[in-house]
Motif scaffolding. Sequence first.
Motif, PDB file in Angstrom:
ATOM      1  N   TYR A 152      18.379 -20.686  26.381  1.00 45.35           N
ATOM      2  CA  TYR A 152      19.179 -21.116  25.237  1.00 45.35           C
ATOM      3  C   TYR A 152      18.373 -21.321  23.955  1.00 45.35           C
ATOM      4  CZ  TYR A 152      22.686 -21.811  28.842  1.00 45.35           C
ATOM      5  OH  TYR A 152      23.562 -21.601  29.882  1.00 45.35           O
ATOM      6  N   PHE A 153      17.108 -21.724  24.070  1.00 48.04           N
ATOM      7  CA  PHE A 153      16.307 -21.988  22.876  1.00 48.04           C
ATOM      8  C   PHE A 153      15.345 -20.851  22.536  1.00 48.04           C
ATOM      9  CE2 PHE A 153      17.526 -26.239  24.233  1.00 48.04           C
ATOM     10  CZ  PHE A 153      17.733 -26.927  23.049  1.00 48.04           C
ATOM     11  N   GLY A 154      15.021 -20.036  23.517  1.00 45.32           N
ATOM     12  CA  GLY A 154      13.933 -19.074  23.352  1.00 45.32           C
ATOM     13  C   GLY A 154      14.148 -18.048  22.266  1.00 45.32           C
ATOM     14  N   SER A 155      15.394 -17.703  21.952  1.00 47.41           N
ATOM     15  CA  SER A 155      15.663 -16.667  20.952  1.00 47.41           C
ATOM     16  C   SER A 155      15.818 -17.215  19.532  1.00 47.41           C
ATOM     17  CB  SER A 155      16.937 -15.903  21.329  1.00 47.41           C
ATOM     18  OG  SER A 155      18.056 -16.786  21.344  1.00 47.41           O
ATOM     19  N   ILE A 156      15.733 -18.545  19.359  1.00 49.28           N
ATOM     20  CA  ILE A 156      15.877 -19.146  18.023  1.00 49.28           C
ATOM     21  C   ILE A 156      14.593 -18.923  17.233  1.00 49.28           C
ATOM     22  CG2 ILE A 156      16.322 -21.259  16.739  1.00 49.28           C
ATOM     23  CD1 ILE A 156      17.761 -22.337  19.225  1.00 49.28           C
ATOM     24  N   ALA A 157      14.706 -18.406  16.035  1.00 48.53           N
ATOM     25  CA  ALA A 157      13.523 -18.064  15.237  1.00 48.53           C
ATOM     26  C   ALA A 157      12.821 -19.315  14.718  1.00 48.53           C
ATOM     27  CB  ALA A 157      13.932 -17.176  14.065  1.00 48.53           C
ATOM     28  N   SER A 158      11.511 -19.243  14.646  1.00 45.32           N
ATOM     29  CA  SER A 158      10.729 -20.330  14.058  1.00 45.32           C
ATOM     30  C   SER A 158      10.770 -20.213  12.533  1.00 45.32           C
ATOM     31  CB  SER A 158       9.287 -20.270  14.556  1.00 45.32           C
ATOM     32  OG  SER A 158       8.691 -19.038  14.179  1.00 45.32           O
ATOM     33  N   HIS A 159      10.255 -21.238  11.862  1.00 43.15           N
ATOM     34  CA  HIS A 159      10.229 -21.247  10.392  1.00 43.15           C
ATOM     35  C   HIS A 159       8.933 -21.914   9.952  1.00 43.15           C
ATOM     36  CE1 HIS A 159      11.698 -21.350   6.261  1.00 43.15           C
ATOM     37  NE2 HIS A 159      11.293 -22.609   6.202  1.00 43.15           N
ATOM     38  N   ASP A 160       8.210 -21.270   9.040  1.00 44.27           N
ATOM     39  CA  ASP A 160       6.893 -21.763   8.635  1.00 44.27           C
ATOM     40  C   ASP A 160       6.853 -22.299   7.214  1.00 44.27           C
ATOM     41  OD1 ASP A 160       5.787 -21.033  11.107  1.00 44.27           O
ATOM     42  OD2 ASP A 160       5.504 -18.967  10.425  1.00 44.27           O
ATOM     43  N   GLY A 161       8.004 -22.576   6.615  1.00 46.55           N
ATOM     44  CA  GLY A 161       8.022 -22.996   5.219  1.00 46.55           C
ATOM     45  C   GLY A 161       8.059 -24.499   4.989  1.00 46.55           C
ATOM     46  N   LYS A 162       7.800 -25.298   6.014  1.00 44.15           N
ATOM     47  CA  LYS A 162       7.884 -26.757   5.867  1.00 44.15           C
ATOM     48  C   LYS A 162       6.765 -27.277   4.969  1.00 44.15           C
ATOM     49  CE  LYS A 162       7.364 -31.027   8.516  1.00 44.15           C
ATOM     50  NZ  LYS A 162       7.113 -31.602   9.854  1.00 44.15           N
ATOM     51  N   PRO A 163       7.098 -28.024   3.906  1.00 38.67           N
ATOM     52  CA  PRO A 163       6.048 -28.585   3.045  1.00 38.67           C
ATOM     53  C   PRO A 163       5.302 -29.713   3.735  1.00 38.67           C
ATOM     54  CG  PRO A 163       8.208 -29.365   2.348  1.00 38.67           C
ATOM     55  CD  PRO A 163       8.457 -28.350   3.433  1.00 38.67           C
ATOM     56  N   THR A 164       4.061 -29.917   3.354  1.00 42.68           N
ATOM     57  CA  THR A 164       3.266 -31.010   3.909  1.00 42.68           C
ATOM     58  C   THR A 164       3.787 -32.337   3.364  1.00 42.68           C
ATOM     59  OG1 THR A 164       1.321 -29.587   3.988  1.00 42.68           O
ATOM     60  CG2 THR A 164       0.942 -31.973   4.106  1.00 42.68           C
ATOM     61  N   PRO A 165       4.038 -33.322   4.247  1.00 37.64           N
ATOM     62  CA  PRO A 165       4.534 -34.621   3.756  1.00 37.64           C
ATOM     63  C   PRO A 165       3.539 -35.263   2.800  1.00 37.64           C
ATOM     64  CG  PRO A 165       4.735 -34.464   6.146  1.00 37.64           C
ATOM     65  CD  PRO A 165       3.910 -33.290   5.707  1.00 37.64           C
ATOM     66  N   ARG A 166       4.052 -35.998   1.839  1.00 41.39           N
ATOM     67  CA  ARG A 166       3.181 -36.716   0.902  1.00 41.39           C
ATOM     68  C   ARG A 166       2.378 -37.784   1.637  1.00 41.39           C
ATOM     69  NH1 ARG A 166       7.155 -39.259  -2.882  1.00 41.39           N
ATOM     70  NH2 ARG A 166       8.583 -38.917  -1.141  1.00 41.39           N
ATOM     71  N   PHE A 188      18.301 -27.612   6.270  1.00 40.10           N
ATOM     72  CA  PHE A 188      18.362 -27.132   7.649  1.00 40.10           C
ATOM     73  C   PHE A 188      17.352 -26.009   7.876  1.00 40.10           C
ATOM     74  CE2 PHE A 188      19.950 -24.216  10.873  1.00 40.10           C
ATOM     75  CZ  PHE A 188      20.159 -25.070  11.940  1.00 40.10           C
ATOM     76  N   ARG A 189      17.311 -25.059   6.990  1.00 38.02           N
ATOM     77  CA  ARG A 189      16.402 -23.930   7.168  1.00 38.02           C
ATOM     78  C   ARG A 189      14.945 -24.379   7.181  1.00 38.02           C
ATOM     79  NH1 ARG A 189      20.399 -21.121   3.859  1.00 38.02           N
ATOM     80  NH2 ARG A 189      19.353 -21.864   1.975  1.00 38.02           N
ATOM     81  N   THR A 190      14.637 -25.421   6.431  1.00 37.21           N
ATOM     82  CA  THR A 190      13.256 -25.896   6.335  1.00 37.21           C
ATOM     83  C   THR A 190      12.821 -26.695   7.551  1.00 37.21           C
ATOM     84  OG1 THR A 190      13.414 -25.979   3.922  1.00 37.21           O
ATOM     85  CG2 THR A 190      11.645 -27.262   4.940  1.00 37.21           C
ATOM     86  N   TYR A 191      13.674 -27.596   8.016  1.00 43.27           N
ATOM     87  CA  TYR A 191      13.240 -28.580   9.014  1.00 43.27           C
ATOM     88  C   TYR A 191      13.834 -28.398  10.408  1.00 43.27           C
ATOM     89  CZ  TYR A 191      11.364 -31.068   4.976  1.00 43.27           C
ATOM     90  OH  TYR A 191      10.654 -31.398   3.850  1.00 43.27           O
ATOM     91  N   TYR A 192      14.976 -27.752  10.526  1.00 41.78           N
ATOM     92  CA  TYR A 192      15.626 -27.665  11.839  1.00 41.78           C
ATOM     93  C   TYR A 192      15.260 -26.349  12.524  1.00 41.78           C
ATOM     94  CZ  TYR A 192      18.104 -32.014  11.439  1.00 41.78           C
ATOM     95  OH  TYR A 192      18.386 -33.362  11.367  1.00 41.78           O
ATOM     96  N   ALA A 193      13.965 -26.223  12.780  1.00 46.26           N
ATOM     97  CA  ALA A 193      13.415 -25.046  13.441  1.00 46.26           C
ATOM     98  C   ALA A 193      12.727 -25.477  14.737  1.00 46.26           C
ATOM     99  CB  ALA A 193      12.416 -24.349  12.518  1.00 46.26           C
TER     100      ALA A 193
END
Length: 459
Positions: free
Chosen positions: A224-238, A195-200
Amino acid sequence: MPMGHTATAEAGSGGLTATEHRLANGLRVVLSEDHLTPVAAVCLWYDVGSRHEVKGRTGLAHLFEHLMFQGSGQVKGNGHFELVQGAGGSLNGTTSFERTNYFETMPTHQLELALWLEADRMGSLLAALDDESMENQRDVVKNERRQRYDNVPYGTAFEKLTALAYPEGHPYHHTPIGSMADLDAATLEDARAFFRTYYAPNNAVLSVVGDIDPEQTLAWIEKYFGSIASHDGKPTPRDGALPDSMGGELREVLVEEVPARALMCAYRLPEDGTRASDAADLALTILGGGESSLLYNRLVRRDRTAVAAGFGLLRLAGAPSLGWLDVKTSGDVEVPVIEAAIDEELARFAAEGPTAEEMERAQAQLEREWLDRLGTVAGRADELCRYAVLFGDPQLALTAVQRVLDVTAEEVQEVAKGRLRPDNRAVLVYEPIADEDADEDADDEATAEAGDENEEAAK
């Protein structure tokens, strides 16, 4: 406030328009007004599917789709379903190789509720994700696998053909349902990390289509969505790239409890989003798209060697698409008879190409299918998300029909000649268990039962 621009109707869009916006946290928003009926569709695509999974944790994307309906920070248990359906709406979610999506269709005056619910899941699901919900949905997914794959005739065909068509280690080698062993192995921490990786928000596209006020809708989305933090740790798909051809036929024969012999083939075809992919779609429509198709007329109507014959395209953007052929035999007809007729038809089609009448009929068929999807608020919302996530441009959804109509007969013939060949396919043959095998199994079972009774009597 959201940044955005308004798109004018492009040529070939049928007058449909969409506006694009982006929140500061990276969430992409696509809006399309349609005041024909007082309903609105909300569609949220996350850029995560089974191709993002790693070995030993297959099925996690699909499992997480189920977990998203198990409550969130302010919605308990089954509340998402209860609130949407109680407001007169419908909802669901699906998982594929390349994305996971969630969608609601609501009466217009309930649009804010749908947006709030999706935002609450995106922003606070971890507050509700615990061992109880994990075990509950793990059992649900395992039971789904039993019902849809393991315990129905031909149920594992898609899984087996995919494993043949994409080599070991390829990101598309396994299907979204995952394996029982991997589902059992998934931990609560695996789910939380997923969830932390992809549901951003910066890994998602939100589309809203229907009887909406764009300014008010954007205000709700920002709220409703504006305050949700982004996440930059998503790995590049193979990398999913493969050669145009498999370089030889791959074949597996299965003897199972099925009602009839079957021949299923998967051909490696061009990636989605290309002109060649549209040409492949037309080729498969002419060959096996419905009861007016060439293969249906040959096998079912003329030869009467099959009771069903279909050919369709599984479009994939990150790997070669698959042309899926499915034929069920008639009576005692052997599979080689069917296969010879199919190869004859494919070779003739590659040599001669489609007729003008066949092209016109196939293009009309695909045009109708596209217009059916774009004509509903839910279908259009889904297509806008698809083109935004997979190709970076939601506006492409509005001109897809014209691109199909622009394909020439020569392009259709070229893709058939280059790709619809015996050396570019994975083959699955189903043979029913013979009566004598069933009798032997019954005798073995009776013998085993007698042994159990003798052992119990000895005790």
